[in-house]
Structure formats: C-alpha cells, structure tokens
Write a protein that holds these residues in place. Structure first.
Motif, PDB file in Angstrom:
ATOM      1  N   TYR A 240     -11.737   2.722   3.497  1.00 10.81           N
ATOM      2  CA  TYR A 240     -10.796   2.471   2.406  1.00 10.81           C
ATOM      3  C   TYR A 240      -9.472   1.942   2.949  1.00 10.81           C
ATOM      4  CZ  TYR A 240      -7.535   3.312  -1.424  1.00 10.81           C
ATOM      5  OH  TYR A 240      -6.569   3.152  -2.393  1.00 10.81           O
ATOM      6  N   SER A 241      -8.951   2.592   3.982  1.00  8.57           N
ATOM      7  CA  SER A 241      -7.705   2.127   4.586  1.00  8.57           C
ATOM      8  C   SER A 241      -7.868   0.708   5.125  1.00  8.57           C
ATOM      9  CB  SER A 241      -7.263   3.063   5.713  1.00  8.57           C
ATOM     10  OG  SER A 241      -6.727   4.260   5.197  1.00  8.57           O
ATOM     11  N   GLY A 242      -9.025   0.424   5.711  1.00 10.83           N
ATOM     12  CA  GLY A 242      -9.268  -0.923   6.212  1.00 10.83           C
ATOM     13  C   GLY A 242      -9.146  -1.968   5.129  1.00 10.83           C
ATOM     14  N   THR A 243      -9.649  -1.657   3.939  1.00 15.21           N
ATOM     15  CA  THR A 243      -9.551  -2.626   2.834  1.00 15.21           C
ATOM     16  C   THR A 243      -8.109  -2.790   2.383  1.00 15.21           C
ATOM     17  OG1 THR A 243      -9.934  -1.002   1.038  1.00 15.21           O
ATOM     18  CG2 THR A 243     -11.877  -2.028   2.034  1.00 15.21           C
ATOM     19  N   LYS A 244      -7.343  -1.724   2.422  1.00 10.71           N
ATOM     20  CA  LYS A 244      -5.967  -1.803   1.960  1.00 10.71           C
ATOM     21  C   LYS A 244      -5.035  -2.416   3.017  1.00 10.71           C
ATOM     22  CE  LYS A 244      -6.547  -0.328  -2.199  1.00 10.71           C
ATOM     23  NZ  LYS A 244      -6.311  -1.252  -3.330  1.00 10.71           N
ATOM     24  N   TYR A 245      -5.343  -2.215   4.303  1.00  7.56           N
ATOM     25  CA  TYR A 245      -4.646  -2.975   5.351  1.00  7.56           C
ATOM     26  C   TYR A 245      -4.891  -4.464   5.138  1.00  7.56           C
ATOM     27  CZ  TYR A 245      -3.087   0.682   8.672  1.00  7.56           C
ATOM     28  OH  TYR A 245      -2.425   1.716   9.293  1.00  7.56           O
ATOM     29  N   ALA A 246      -6.117  -4.811   4.774  1.00 11.18           N
ATOM     30  CA  ALA A 246      -6.467  -6.212   4.545  1.00 11.18           C
ATOM     31  C   ALA A 246      -5.640  -6.806   3.412  1.00 11.18           C
ATOM     32  CB  ALA A 246      -7.953  -6.349   4.243  1.00 11.18           C
ATOM     33  N   VAL A 247      -5.450  -6.042   2.350  1.00 15.55           N
ATOM     34  CA  VAL A 247      -4.639  -6.536   1.230  1.00 15.55           C
ATOM     35  C   VAL A 247      -3.216  -6.838   1.685  1.00 15.55           C
ATOM     36  CG1 VAL A 247      -3.628  -5.929  -1.011  1.00 15.55           C
ATOM     37  CG2 VAL A 247      -6.031  -5.407  -0.542  1.00 15.55           C
ATOM     38  N   ARG A 248      -2.650  -5.966   2.513  1.00 17.09           N
ATOM     39  CA  ARG A 248      -1.295  -6.215   3.048  1.00 17.09           C
ATOM     40  C   ARG A 248      -1.258  -7.479   3.893  1.00 17.09           C
ATOM     41  NH1 ARG A 248       1.055  -2.106   6.607  1.00 17.09           N
ATOM     42  NH2 ARG A 248       3.071  -3.042   6.126  1.00 17.09           N
ATOM     43  N   ALA A 249      -2.266  -7.647   4.760  1.00 14.46           N
ATOM     44  CA  ALA A 249      -2.302  -8.821   5.638  1.00 14.46           C
ATOM     45  C   ALA A 249      -2.458 -10.105   4.837  1.00 14.46           C
ATOM     46  CB  ALA A 249      -3.442  -8.678   6.652  1.00 14.46           C
TER      47      ALA A 249
END
Length: 247
Positions: free
Chosen positions: A157-166
């Motif tokens: 889940y965190s990986g997907t949300k880091y992706a949104v930031r990037a």
C-alpha cells in the motif's frame, strides 16, 4: 461561496463515499460545479440530488478507475455538461493491509490498478484538455503512508502511495508552467478505506489505528484551500493527520 472556487468545474473520482463525497459536498457549497465518478451509480445519483437540493451544481457518471476508457468518459461527461474541467481530483483508492509473506497477490494487483493506474488514467483523461485550455489543476490523493511505510503490513500500500507522490512531482515539473499539481497526504481519516483489508489480523490492527481518525471534511477543507489560491500559486503538497497520530 469562495471567489477562488465559485464557478470552477471539479471532477472527483471515488466520490460515492468518504473523502470524495465530502469533497464534492464541500466544494459544491463553495460554488463549484462538481462531477462525481465512482462505481456505485445509485449512491452517486443520491448524492447529486442532495447537492442540487441545497442549491449546488452536480452531475455523476459511473466509472471504474481501473478502466482507462471510463476515466476518459468521465471527463467528457464533465465537458458535455459544464463546458470545461478546471480541477481533476484523483481520489479513488484501496488500502489492503497484510504482510508480504501472506502473498495476497490479487490484493497487490488491485491496489496497483486502483491507486497507481487509476491516478495515471485520470491524468491521461484530463491533461490534453488542460493543455488545450492553457490551465488546469490536478489534485492527487496520496497518504501519510506515501511518506513513511505503514508498518506492519503496509509495504505494498505504501509503495502505491509513494508512487502517487513521485508521479505528481514529476507531472508538476513537466507541465507546471500553466497546470497546477497538488498532492494531498492524509493520515487516519474516517472513510471506507479502513475496510479494505482481507487479512483478519491486519484488519483488526487497522480498525484499532483508525479509532483516532478525523472526519473526511478535514481533507475536503485542505483540498478547497489548494484550489482557491490565485492561478500563480501552486500548493504542491499538503500533509494532514490527527493531532494524536504519531505515524
């Protein structure tokens, strides 16, 4: 009403509940015309009718954000109804917390499809229109879990949300001369997001964590703040969480 929001056309995904619904209602009260997208068409239509009963402007279109053509149709529906789109809020999300060792691969795929691809498809649907207009505003909903890995069980889940930031930061660099990009990173907020975990132990931990949750209206106000700024001001990132939340 807000002078910076009144008359703007705002498209919102994941608008049938939680942050999306609260944001639609809040922005409509401030004078925006809101276009609601989600899978639950009956629920969307009920929200639209309630907004209209309060004197607001609203319409809805059923959409599954994992389908690129649905996002394109949502934006086109907004243009057909209100003539333009000023703000695209990519809000739809899934939080399925579980340890990686549980190998709940179907849940990983679903989070990637909704949380990452859904944002990308929303960008793809609205960006050509924004470029044609010479103006527009993307608001992408990430999470505090996109700043620090939610543990235990939140790695994917965190990986997907880091992706949104990037993605959001890269988008700002690429199109920022005329198009604004804002990333919203909420902590525990009262919404249906907390019900996404199929792993029992993780679901119980999430339920305990969310006892400190703040109302979805809190995020709606942060979104309104970003939108109502003058055109030459781009609020790039807003982090908000319950005062009691230490993560």
């Amino acid at each position: 009403m807000s002078k910076g929001i009144e008359g703007k056309v705002v498209v919102i995904t994941g608008a049938s509940s939680g942050l999306g619904e609260s944001t639609a209602r809040h922005l409509a009260r401030l004078g925006a015309a809101v276009v609601l997208g989600a899978r639950r068409e009956e629920r969307l239509n009920a929200i639209v009718e309630e907004i209209k009963a309060e004197g607001g402007k609203a319409t809805a279109h059923a959409v599954d954000v994992t389908r690129r053509e649905d996002l394109a149709a949502l934006v086109q529906h907004a243009v057909n109804t209100f003539g333009r789109v000023d703000v695209m809020i990519n809000n739809a999300g899934l939080m399925a917390i579980s340890p990686i060792a549980e190998l709940r691969v179907d849940e990983w795929d679903r989070m990637i499809d909704i949380n990452i691809k859904g944002v990308m498809y929303g960008i793809a649907a609205a960006l050509p229109l924004f470029e044609q207009q010479g103006a527009g505003h993307f608001i992408n909903i990430s999470s505090v879990a996109g700043i620090k890995v939610f543990s235990p069980g939140g790695s994917v889940y965190s990986g997907t949300k880091y992706a949104v930031r990037a993605i959001s930061d890269g988008l700002r660099h690429e199109v920022g001369s005329s198009i604004r990009t804002t990333t919203i990173e909420p902590g525990a907020v009262d919404s249906e997001l907390k019900h996404g975990s199929g792993h029992q132990a993780s679901a119980q931990a999430v339920a305990e964590f969310y006892k400190q949750a703040i109302p979805a209206e809190s995020v709606a106000r942060a979104i309104a703040f970003a939108i109502e700024q003058p055109a030459d001001v781009d609020i790039n990132e807003i982090v908000l969480r319950p005062t009691s939340q230490d993560f």
